[in-house]
Design a protein around this motif. Sequence first.
Motif, PDB file in Angstrom:
ATOM      1  N   LEU A  25      14.626 -25.910   1.963  1.00  0.00           N
ATOM      2  CA  LEU A  25      15.487 -26.450   3.016  1.00  0.00           C
ATOM      3  C   LEU A  25      15.358 -27.970   3.120  1.00  0.00           C
ATOM      4  CD1 LEU A  25      15.090 -23.723   5.769  1.00  0.00           C
ATOM      5  CD2 LEU A  25      17.068 -24.153   4.292  1.00  0.00           C
ATOM      6  N   ASP A  26      14.185 -28.498   2.819  1.00  0.00           N
ATOM      7  CA  ASP A  26      13.994 -29.950   2.801  1.00  0.00           C
ATOM      8  C   ASP A  26      14.905 -30.600   1.769  1.00  0.00           C
ATOM      9  OD1 ASP A  26      12.821 -32.479   3.283  1.00  0.00           O
ATOM     10  OD2 ASP A  26      11.410 -32.176   1.636  1.00  0.00           O
ATOM     11  N   THR A  83       8.963 -22.753  -1.639  1.00  0.00           N
ATOM     12  CA  THR A  83       8.881 -22.102  -0.347  1.00  0.00           C
ATOM     13  C   THR A  83      10.195 -22.358   0.387  1.00  0.00           C
ATOM     14  OG1 THR A  83       7.998 -24.044   0.787  1.00  0.00           O
ATOM     15  CG2 THR A  83       6.401 -22.569  -0.270  1.00  0.00           C
ATOM     16  N   GLU A  84      10.453 -21.581   1.421  1.00  0.00           N
ATOM     17  CA  GLU A  84      11.686 -21.806   2.188  1.00  0.00           C
ATOM     18  C   GLU A  84      11.695 -23.212   2.774  1.00  0.00           C
ATOM     19  OE1 GLU A  84      13.612 -20.008   6.218  1.00  0.00           O
ATOM     20  OE2 GLU A  84      13.111 -18.539   4.633  1.00  0.00           O
ATOM     21  N   GLU A  85      10.548 -23.703   3.217  1.00  0.00           N
ATOM     22  CA  GLU A  85      10.471 -25.055   3.777  1.00  0.00           C
ATOM     23  C   GLU A  85      10.810 -26.108   2.725  1.00  0.00           C
ATOM     24  OE1 GLU A  85       7.268 -27.937   6.148  1.00  0.00           O
ATOM     25  OE2 GLU A  85       6.616 -26.026   5.284  1.00  0.00           O
ATOM     26  N   GLN A  86      10.236 -25.969   1.527  1.00  0.00           N
ATOM     27  CA  GLN A  86      10.534 -26.925   0.451  1.00  0.00           C
ATOM     28  C   GLN A  86      12.018 -26.888   0.091  1.00  0.00           C
ATOM     29  OE1 GLN A  86       7.782 -25.259  -2.391  1.00  0.00           O
ATOM     30  NE2 GLN A  86       6.305 -26.925  -2.116  1.00  0.00           N
TER      31      GLN A  86
END
Length: 216
Positions: free
Chosen positions: A56-57, A51-54
């Motif tokens: 960017l993390d 996911t974009e969140e994963q």
Amino acid sequence: MGAHADNELLQTWITGWSACRGYEPHDDGRSTSVRLTDQQDQTEHFLFEPTEEQFLDLATATKQDPMRILTVVTNRMQDLIDAAVPLGMRVTDRQQSLMSVDMGGQDVEDPRPPGDDFTLEREQSGACRHVTVRSDGHLAARGSVSVVNEYAVYDRIVTEDGFRRRGLGSYVMRALTAGVLEDDVTTGLLMASADGRALYEFLGWQHLADVFVIRG
């Protein structure tokens, strides 16, 4: 039925690739990381379709550590690269490709060398088989393949400068395949560079997913 890209397939490739290079993969819960012991102990982290969140993390953690590399296998490459723009990341490679082939259609016979001056050497270390091609004692080409369950994972198919455009890439691939078909492998798997992709497509390999690499 052919292979399809998913995290399990990526893990299979990482296992086979690591076996031939002497690496030890580690699943830290967010990604699979591999310490590159032959590359100044840098650490490469792998993600499949995050996911974009994963993404960017992990990208933020990569930005903060100059010894980290983040490799992403995806069919949403540009979207993820765009998401990382505010971080100021360097995209060091965006032209790799995860590829596969049906091993059932491959030739089981040892290939003929492309010239009388070439000799083929074989060796095996653990799960990994290596072939080396020499011309009058000089290294001309080489490659490796490991077996992970029913998969044959190919790695480092290299033709040396001065020996290119003589069919040695195809020769190495066919020599590796003839050897590994002694095992019950059904599918070939590799990560291709932009230069190598044309060779593998010529040999019947199929593109499964794009691969890009970023660092801080």
